[in-house]
Design an enzyme around this catalytic site. Structure first.
Site, PDB file in Angstrom:
ATOM      1  N   GLU A  47       0.836  -1.196   0.000  1.00 58.38           N
ATOM      2  CA  GLU A  47       0.000   0.000   0.000  1.00 58.38           C
ATOM      3  C   GLU A  47       0.874   1.251   0.000  1.00 58.38           C
ATOM      4  O   GLU A  47       2.108   1.172   0.081  1.00 58.38           O
ATOM      5  CB  GLU A  47      -0.951  -0.050   1.215  1.00 58.38           C
ATOM      6  CG  GLU A  47      -1.887  -1.252   1.113  1.00 58.38           C
ATOM      7  CD  GLU A  47      -2.920  -1.349   2.220  1.00 58.38           C
ATOM      8  OE1 GLU A  47      -2.784  -0.642   3.254  1.00 58.38           O
ATOM      9  OE2 GLU A  47      -3.863  -2.147   2.053  1.00 58.38           O
ATOM     10  N   GLU A  58      -1.382  -9.962  -6.237  1.00 60.69           N
ATOM     11  CA  GLU A  58      -1.329 -10.667  -7.521  1.00 60.69           C
ATOM     12  C   GLU A  58      -0.439  -9.927  -8.511  1.00 60.69           C
ATOM     13  O   GLU A  58       0.272 -10.537  -9.311  1.00 60.69           O
ATOM     14  CB  GLU A  58      -2.746 -10.812  -8.107  1.00 60.69           C
ATOM     15  CG  GLU A  58      -3.696 -11.657  -7.275  1.00 60.69           C
ATOM     16  CD  GLU A  58      -4.487 -10.852  -6.264  1.00 60.69           C
ATOM     17  OE1 GLU A  58      -3.956  -9.881  -5.691  1.00 60.69           O
ATOM     18  OE2 GLU A  58      -5.657 -11.225  -6.019  1.00 60.69           O
ATOM     19  N   CYS A  89      -9.484  -9.510  -6.713  1.00 60.30           N
ATOM     20  CA  CYS A  89     -10.322  -8.375  -7.114  1.00 60.30           C
ATOM     21  C   CYS A  89     -10.512  -8.405  -8.640  1.00 60.30           C
ATOM     22  O   CYS A  89      -9.813  -9.141  -9.357  1.00 60.30           O
ATOM     23  CB  CYS A  89      -9.696  -7.057  -6.662  1.00 60.30           C
ATOM     24  SG  CYS A  89      -8.295  -6.524  -7.665  1.00 60.30           S
ATOM     25  N   CYS A  92      -7.427  -7.790 -10.760  1.00 62.97           N
ATOM     26  CA  CYS A  92      -6.463  -8.899 -10.716  1.00 62.97           C
ATOM     27  C   CYS A  92      -6.958 -10.107 -11.501  1.00 62.97           C
ATOM     28  O   CYS A  92      -6.153 -10.853 -12.058  1.00 62.97           O
ATOM     29  CB  CYS A  92      -6.139  -9.256  -9.273  1.00 62.97           C
ATOM     30  SG  CYS A  92      -5.106  -7.998  -8.486  1.00 62.97           S
TER      31      CYS A  92
HETATM   32  N1  THU Z   1      -5.869  -6.728  -2.278  1.00 64.63           N
HETATM   33  C1  THU Z   1      -5.014  -7.577  -2.918  1.00 64.63           C
HETATM   34  O1  THU Z   1      -3.790  -7.529  -2.694  1.00 64.63           O
HETATM   35  N2  THU Z   1      -5.528  -8.459  -3.804  1.00 64.63           N
HETATM   36  C2  THU Z   1      -6.858  -8.611  -4.062  1.00 64.63           C
HETATM   37  O2  THU Z   1      -7.227  -9.354  -4.965  1.00 64.63           O
HETATM   38  C3  THU Z   1      -7.828  -7.924  -3.223  1.00 64.63           C
HETATM   39  C4  THU Z   1      -7.297  -6.730  -2.505  1.00 64.63           C
HETATM   40  C5  THU Z   1      -5.307  -5.732  -1.353  1.00 64.63           C
HETATM   41  C6  THU Z   1      -5.316  -4.329  -1.879  1.00 64.63           C
HETATM   42  C7  THU Z   1      -5.292  -3.515  -0.594  1.00 64.63           C
HETATM   43  O3  THU Z   1      -3.936  -3.372  -0.176  1.00 64.63           O
HETATM   44  C8  THU Z   1      -6.010  -4.406   0.408  1.00 64.63           C
HETATM   45  O4  THU Z   1      -6.041  -5.710  -0.153  1.00 64.63           O
HETATM   46  C9  THU Z   1      -7.427  -3.970   0.724  1.00 64.63           C
HETATM   47  O5  THU Z   1      -8.174  -3.813  -0.428  1.00 64.63           O
END
Ligand code: THU
Length: 137
Positions: A47, A58, A89, A92
């Site tokens: 982040e 991913e 998500c 991804c």
């Molecule tokens: N996040 C991922 O790393 N991969 C996903 O497929 C879903 C979300 C992360 C992004 C962010 O840092 C945190 O999860 C909350 O959304």
């Protein structure tokens, strides 16, 4: 139902998750990719204080795969540090789709283990991909 996961995929994603940089959401994600040439690549979410600049786990794993010279995803495992299995998500799913076939298994795990497995085309039906642009790869 017992879900059989390729060797090392859960352990490596779990280790990656523990290295996540997620001070804002506190949602730690790890991803492992098994490439068709038998290698495992990992990523964690990273982040940023400027929230829009954060990277999903991913994305890190896909980048590692490509820069290392592997071309194709065989399977993917995504894990997060709570009890709800992490599903990739939308963005991804599209990122994975670039390098995976429709039947590639996507393993979704919580902090305890793999909870479900889905084909990529179940998570991203009627997807857009390189074939639409006439690209071979
Ligand atoms: N996040 C991922 O790393 N991969 C996903 O497929 C879903 C979300 C992360 C992004 C962010 O840092 C945190 O999860 C909350 O959304």
């Amino acid at each position: 139902m017992t879900i059989t996961v390729p060797s090392g995929l859960f352990e490596q994603a779990h280790a990656a998750m523990q290295r996540a940089y997620a001070p804002f959401s506190r949602y730690h994600v790890g991803c492992s990719i098994l490439s068709t040439d038998g290698r495992i690549y990992v990523g964690c979410n990273v982040e940023n204080s400027c929230f829009a600049l954060g990277h999903c786990a991913e994305a890190g794993a896909v980048s590692q795969m490509i820069v290392s010279g592997s071309k194709q995803i065989a399977s993917v495992l995504v894990i997060a540090n709570n009890d709800t299995p992490c599903t990739p998500c939308g963005g991804c799913r599209q990122l994975i789709r670039e390098f995976a076939s429709d039947d590639a298994p996507i393993y979704c795990a919580n902090q305890h283990g793999v909870v479900s497995v889905h084909r990529l085309d179940e998570l991203l039906p009627y997807s857009f991909g390189p074939n639409h642009l006439g690209a071979s790869s």
